[in-house]
Design an enzyme around this catalytic site. Structure first.
Site, PDB file in Angstrom:
ATOM      1  N   ASP A  34       0.807  -1.216   0.000  1.00  0.00           N
ATOM      2  CA  ASP A  34       0.000   0.000   0.000  1.00  0.00           C
ATOM      3  C   ASP A  34       0.842   1.269   0.000  1.00  0.00           C
ATOM      4  O   ASP A  34       2.067   1.228   0.208  1.00  0.00           O
ATOM      5  CB  ASP A  34      -0.968   0.000   1.194  1.00  0.00           C
ATOM      6  N   ASP A  47      -8.392  -2.483  13.738  1.00  0.00           N
ATOM      7  CA  ASP A  47      -9.755  -2.770  13.269  1.00  0.00           C
ATOM      8  C   ASP A  47      -9.791  -4.025  12.389  1.00  0.00           C
ATOM      9  O   ASP A  47     -10.789  -4.319  11.757  1.00  0.00           O
ATOM     10  CB  ASP A  47     -10.332  -1.568  12.514  1.00  0.00           C
ATOM     11  N   HIS A  61      -7.765  -4.553   9.742  1.00  0.00           N
ATOM     12  CA  HIS A  61      -7.377  -4.365   8.338  1.00  0.00           C
ATOM     13  C   HIS A  61      -6.084  -5.102   8.003  1.00  0.00           C
ATOM     14  O   HIS A  61      -5.229  -5.318   8.864  1.00  0.00           O
ATOM     15  CB  HIS A  61      -7.310  -2.874   7.955  1.00  0.00           C
ATOM     16  N   GLU A  90      -9.965  -2.017   4.707  1.00  0.00           N
ATOM     17  CA  GLU A  90     -10.645  -1.655   5.951  1.00  0.00           C
ATOM     18  C   GLU A  90     -11.958  -2.439   6.085  1.00  0.00           C
ATOM     19  O   GLU A  90     -12.463  -2.983   5.101  1.00  0.00           O
ATOM     20  CB  GLU A  90     -10.949  -0.146   5.937  1.00  0.00           C
TER      21      GLU A  90
HETATM   22  C1  F6R Z   1       1.254  -1.458   6.229  1.00  0.00           C
HETATM   23  C2  F6R Z   1      -0.041  -2.118   6.267  1.00  0.00           C
HETATM   24  C3  F6R Z   1      -0.914  -2.100   7.477  1.00  0.00           C
HETATM   25  C4  F6R Z   1      -0.181  -2.437   8.780  1.00  0.00           C
HETATM   26  C5  F6R Z   1      -1.132  -2.347   9.963  1.00  0.00           C
HETATM   27  C6  F6R Z   1      -0.423  -2.612  11.271  1.00  0.00           C
HETATM   28  O1  F6R Z   1       1.856  -1.611   4.952  1.00  0.00           O
HETATM   29  O2  F6R Z   1      -0.417  -2.655   5.293  1.00  0.00           O
HETATM   30  O3  F6R Z   1      -1.966  -2.999   7.290  1.00  0.00           O
HETATM   31  O4  F6R Z   1       0.352  -3.723   8.681  1.00  0.00           O
HETATM   32  O5  F6R Z   1      -1.705  -1.082  10.000  1.00  0.00           O
HETATM   33  O6  F6R Z   1       0.506  -1.589  11.495  1.00  0.00           O
HETATM   34  P1  F6R Z   1       1.580  -1.694  12.658  1.00  0.00           P
HETATM   35  O7  F6R Z   1       2.479  -2.817  12.308  1.00  0.00           O
HETATM   36  O8  F6R Z   1       2.308  -0.381  12.617  1.00  0.00           O
HETATM   37  O9  F6R Z   1       0.827  -1.937  13.920  1.00  0.00           O
END
Ligand code: F6R
Length: 241
Positions: free
Chosen positions: A67, A136, A138, A143
């Site tokens: 992403d 959440d 994701h 989402e």
């Molecule tokens: C990042 C991504 C997100 C993160 C998620 C958890 O490329 O795709 O889905 O993996 O937001 O983020 P952290 O690891 O910072 O808790």
């Protein structure tokens, strides 16, 4: 679903890095689906150390990141392009022309998402997809929603995601409200999926996602149906399962 219990963040990072090293050793031209964020930072550190020891060679891999914030130029320190270079690509021998991240500066969502899906297809899909999980549920920036979105798409970020990601910005208002994300199809078609999860803050969502019903309201829950899904978590993240 395979569950690997790690002691703490460092142990989790080592265990996940070992799987990635084995993947690249067995298939040097692997297509790696990569993630940003706090969860995989330790893995990238381990992989850089392994590279410096001569234990792994990234010269043949292709990377396809999950992403990128929409509207974000590569050189901006908050961009995922920047994160990946800062934590990993700049320190190993991955070939620059084999690095792929959605282009946040292409404001034409339809065009950029179609380009990214074509690219994933042209590379023959992903061999190993690394994931974190949002509070959440994701994955990537898929989402919670009424349906799973299959292809790469532009999403409006949830309030909880903006809240979680503000730690990287000066102030919350600076967090972009939209992002491009790979869809559920490319993730589910990856040959292997490895998720890392750490800390007590993720304990509830781990229980919901992997011990509750499969639902687009908890996007990560779809991974229960993946034929080769490995969940690596530390004691705190697994404290409610
Ligand atoms: C990042 C991504 C997100 C993160 C998620 C958890 O490329 O795709 O889905 O993996 O937001 O983020 P952290 O690891 O910072 O808790």
């Amino acid at each position: 679903m395979r569950i690997i219990r790690a002691k703490d963040y460092a142990d989790m990072s080592r265990k996940a890095a070992n799987i990635i090293r084995a993947q690249v050793t067995m298939k040097p031209d692997s297509v790696l689906g990569l993630a940003t964020g706090g969860s995989p930072e330790g893995i990238y550190k381990e992989l850089v150390a392994a590279y410096n020891n001569g234990d792994v060679d990234f010269s043949e891999i292709t990377s396809i990141n999950l992403d990128e914030y929409k509207g974000m130029p590569r050189e901006n320190e908050q961009s995922y392009w920047y994160f990946m270079h800062d934590h990993f690509f700049n320190h190993v021998n991955v070939r620059p022309q084999k690095i792929n991240v959605p282009d946040g500066t292409n404001l034409n969502s339809e065009e950029e998402c179609a380009r990214y899906d074509q690219l994933i297809e042209a590379k023959g899909g992903i061999d190993l997809q690394l994931l974190g999980i949002g509070f959440d549920g994701h994955i990537g920036f898929n989402e919670p929603a009424d349906t799973f979105t299959l292809g790469t798409h532009c999403v409006d970020l949830e309030e909880s995601t903006i809240e979680a990601n503000k730690r990287y910005f000066e102030k919350k208002e600076d967090v972009p409200r939209q992002a491009y994300t790979m869809g559920i199809k490319a993730i589910m078609q990856a040959k292997k999926v490895v998720m890392v999860v750490s800390g007590s803050g993720k304990a509830d969502i781990v229980r919901q996602a992997f011990f509750g019903p499969v639902t687009p309201q908890v996007p990560a829950s779809i991974l229960q149906m993946h034929p080769d899904f490995t969940l690596i978590g530390d004691e705190e993240a697994f404290s409610k399962i």
